[in-house]
Design a protein around this motif. Sequence first.
Motif, PDB file in Angstrom:
ATOM      1  N   LEU A  58       9.534  48.526  46.065  1.00  0.00           N
ATOM      2  CA  LEU A  58       9.348  48.395  44.676  1.00  0.00           C
ATOM      3  C   LEU A  58       8.916  49.841  44.305  1.00  0.00           C
ATOM      4  O   LEU A  58       8.688  50.709  45.197  1.00  0.00           O
ATOM      5  CB  LEU A  58       8.112  47.652  44.299  1.00  0.00           C
ATOM      6  CG  LEU A  58       8.291  46.303  44.588  1.00  0.00           C
ATOM      7  CD1 LEU A  58       6.971  45.322  44.197  1.00  0.00           C
ATOM      8  CD2 LEU A  58       9.354  45.685  43.583  1.00  0.00           C
ATOM      9  N   ASP A  59       9.063  50.184  42.960  1.00  0.00           N
ATOM     10  CA  ASP A  59       8.867  51.538  42.362  1.00  0.00           C
ATOM     11  C   ASP A  59       7.167  51.746  42.633  1.00  0.00           C
ATOM     12  O   ASP A  59       6.374  50.710  42.708  1.00  0.00           O
ATOM     13  CB  ASP A  59       8.913  51.643  40.928  1.00  0.00           C
ATOM     14  CG  ASP A  59       8.604  52.944  40.370  1.00  0.00           C
ATOM     15  OD1 ASP A  59       7.478  53.135  40.132  1.00  0.00           O
ATOM     16  OD2 ASP A  59       9.633  53.653  40.331  1.00  0.00           O
ATOM     17  N   LYS A  60       6.943  52.770  43.092  1.00  0.00           N
ATOM     18  CA  LYS A  60       5.499  53.126  43.304  1.00  0.00           C
ATOM     19  C   LYS A  60       4.413  52.505  42.420  1.00  0.00           C
ATOM     20  O   LYS A  60       3.409  52.174  42.774  1.00  0.00           O
ATOM     21  CB  LYS A  60       5.178  54.535  43.542  1.00  0.00           C
ATOM     22  CG  LYS A  60       3.990  55.045  44.511  1.00  0.00           C
ATOM     23  CD  LYS A  60       3.925  56.328  44.970  1.00  0.00           C
ATOM     24  CE  LYS A  60       2.492  56.651  45.638  1.00  0.00           C
ATOM     25  NZ  LYS A  60       2.517  58.073  45.919  1.00  0.00           N
ATOM     26  N   LYS A  61       4.550  52.746  41.071  1.00  0.00           N
ATOM     27  CA  LYS A  61       3.789  51.928  40.203  1.00  0.00           C
ATOM     28  C   LYS A  61       3.577  50.760  40.136  1.00  0.00           C
ATOM     29  O   LYS A  61       2.448  50.354  39.780  1.00  0.00           O
ATOM     30  CB  LYS A  61       4.250  52.532  38.700  1.00  0.00           C
ATOM     31  CG  LYS A  61       5.709  51.776  38.283  1.00  0.00           C
ATOM     32  CD  LYS A  61       6.056  52.017  37.068  1.00  0.00           C
ATOM     33  CE  LYS A  61       7.256  51.359  36.773  1.00  0.00           C
ATOM     34  NZ  LYS A  61       7.881  51.722  35.198  1.00  0.00           N
ATOM     35  N   PHE A  62       4.282  49.976  40.910  1.00  0.00           N
ATOM     36  CA  PHE A  62       3.968  48.450  41.179  1.00  0.00           C
ATOM     37  C   PHE A  62       3.231  48.261  42.430  1.00  0.00           C
ATOM     38  O   PHE A  62       2.901  46.954  42.557  1.00  0.00           O
ATOM     39  CB  PHE A  62       5.383  47.734  41.247  1.00  0.00           C
ATOM     40  CG  PHE A  62       5.891  47.805  39.721  1.00  0.00           C
ATOM     41  CD1 PHE A  62       5.178  47.596  38.623  1.00  0.00           C
ATOM     42  CD2 PHE A  62       7.669  47.902  39.626  1.00  0.00           C
ATOM     43  CE1 PHE A  62       5.888  47.565  37.279  1.00  0.00           C
ATOM     44  CE2 PHE A  62       7.973  47.783  38.492  1.00  0.00           C
ATOM     45  CZ  PHE A  62       7.481  47.885  37.279  1.00  0.00           C
TER      46      PHE A  62
ATOM     47  N   VAL B 297       3.405  30.048  39.823  1.00  0.00           N
ATOM     48  CA  VAL B 297       2.685  31.102  38.980  1.00  0.00           C
ATOM     49  C   VAL B 297       2.428  32.230  39.721  1.00  0.00           C
ATOM     50  O   VAL B 297       2.321  33.350  38.931  1.00  0.00           O
ATOM     51  CB  VAL B 297       1.596  30.250  38.841  1.00  0.00           C
ATOM     52  CG1 VAL B 297       1.670  29.005  37.998  1.00  0.00           C
ATOM     53  CG2 VAL B 297       0.708  30.010  40.065  1.00  0.00           C
ATOM     54  N   VAL B 298       2.696  32.347  41.123  1.00  0.00           N
ATOM     55  CA  VAL B 298       2.400  33.790  41.726  1.00  0.00           C
ATOM     56  C   VAL B 298       3.635  34.494  41.288  1.00  0.00           C
ATOM     57  O   VAL B 298       3.547  35.861  41.232  1.00  0.00           O
ATOM     58  CB  VAL B 298       2.445  33.554  43.335  1.00  0.00           C
ATOM     59  CG1 VAL B 298       2.178  34.938  43.987  1.00  0.00           C
ATOM     60  CG2 VAL B 298       1.222  32.441  43.635  1.00  0.00           C
ATOM     61  N   GLY B 299       4.676  33.971  41.267  1.00  0.00           N
ATOM     62  CA  GLY B 299       6.086  34.749  40.974  1.00  0.00           C
ATOM     63  C   GLY B 299       5.891  35.267  39.461  1.00  0.00           C
ATOM     64  O   GLY B 299       6.236  36.061  39.135  1.00  0.00           O
ATOM     65  N   LEU B 300       5.264  34.405  38.649  1.00  0.00           N
ATOM     66  CA  LEU B 300       5.157  34.784  37.222  1.00  0.00           C
ATOM     67  C   LEU B 300       3.814  35.973  37.023  1.00  0.00           C
ATOM     68  O   LEU B 300       4.338  36.622  36.255  1.00  0.00           O
ATOM     69  CB  LEU B 300       4.648  33.218  36.482  1.00  0.00           C
ATOM     70  CG  LEU B 300       5.776  32.311  36.170  1.00  0.00           C
ATOM     71  CD1 LEU B 300       4.975  31.236  35.673  1.00  0.00           C
ATOM     72  CD2 LEU B 300       6.851  33.058  35.472  1.00  0.00           C
ATOM     73  N   MET B 301       3.202  35.789  37.906  1.00  0.00           N
ATOM     74  CA  MET B 301       1.849  36.929  37.858  1.00  0.00           C
ATOM     75  C   MET B 301       2.801  38.140  38.252  1.00  0.00           C
ATOM     76  O   MET B 301       2.499  39.354  37.660  1.00  0.00           O
ATOM     77  CB  MET B 301       0.938  36.558  38.867  1.00  0.00           C
ATOM     78  CG  MET B 301      -0.074  35.575  38.503  1.00  0.00           C
ATOM     79  SD  MET B 301      -1.310  35.226  39.856  1.00  0.00           S
ATOM     80  CE  MET B 301      -1.931  33.667  39.662  1.00  0.00           C
ATOM     81  N   CYS B 302       3.500  38.312  39.271  1.00  0.00           N
ATOM     82  CA  CYS B 302       4.301  39.547  39.636  1.00  0.00           C
ATOM     83  C   CYS B 302       5.286  39.786  38.610  1.00  0.00           C
ATOM     84  O   CYS B 302       5.382  41.079  38.233  1.00  0.00           O
ATOM     85  CB  CYS B 302       4.990  39.221  40.949  1.00  0.00           C
ATOM     86  SG  CYS B 302       3.881  38.725  42.348  1.00  0.00           S
ATOM     87  N   LEU B 303       5.836  38.806  37.881  1.00  0.00           N
ATOM     88  CA  LEU B 303       6.710  38.961  36.656  1.00  0.00           C
ATOM     89  C   LEU B 303       6.116  39.881  35.529  1.00  0.00           C
ATOM     90  O   LEU B 303       6.720  40.832  34.829  1.00  0.00           O
ATOM     91  CB  LEU B 303       7.462  37.974  36.434  1.00  0.00           C
ATOM     92  CG  LEU B 303       8.581  37.918  35.155  1.00  0.00           C
ATOM     93  CD1 LEU B 303       9.665  38.975  35.546  1.00  0.00           C
ATOM     94  CD2 LEU B 303       9.264  36.870  34.707  1.00  0.00           C
TER      95      LEU B 303
END
Length: 277
Positions: free
Chosen positions: A30-34, A133-139
């Motif tokens: 991922l981009d470092k900011k994430f 919901v874990v996917g939604l948190m990441c989204l």
Amino acid sequence: MELFKETCLKCSKLITEAYSTSFTLGIKTLDKKFHMPIYGIYGFVRLADEIVDTFHAYEKRRLLADFKKQTYEAIDSGISLNPVLHAFQWVVKQYSIDREYIEAFLKSMEMDLEDHVYDSALYKDYIYGSAEVVGLMCLKVFCEGDAEMFARLKKPACSLGAAFQKVNFLRDMQSDYKDRGRVYFPKVDYKSFNNSSKAEIEADILQDFEAAYAGIMALPGAARMGVYLAYVYYRQLFRKIQNLPATHILRERVRVPDNRKLALLLGSYLKYRFNVI
């Protein structure tokens, strides 16, 4: 406070690296900011999962209740002396993660404390809370406040989380039953599990994977590679499971070797670089 926050996030990073080589590889692409926000989410869900799955010598119900209480206290007050919870509450506030997602996740963890026979409705609820919901948190992190993008990608994110969780259920079927007395798939009897029931489960998983792919391709470039890598890894694991008989699934846990994971990483990176994903 900034030093404390950064130190807490590093604790969640350490937990991620210790528990999951595949997710660590995905996060690194991922981009470092994430990086730190996603580590913050993973550290939180991993601790809760460990309570219900491995702390058998302790009062798991009390530990989970304390963890839940401390989670909400951390979010409400903006601080916790538990490094993982302090990191998580920062992510929740920074990216406006809905409290409903946290409640659904903790509800699924509480379900693991009971000996459930999962019907279709309970199965759906569990997967939503434990994975979608874990996917939604990441989204929420990836969309960085873009509400229109989040709404558009919400359904594919849920499909991806569901696919990952169902693959995990197949992979871990033996240990879930023998160590914890669980069979998550509705209408499936562990003792009579066969190739026919396995094929039905796999058809459902394949639909989830197919529904998730378009959403991955629509993610911001800073997030797409890392999520795509996780997708590729789980598709590889799924294919390996598909090629094995039901008797093998009941006998041992299916794995993707580390050298194969690295090859998947390299292949996924090249596809991304040459815009062929």
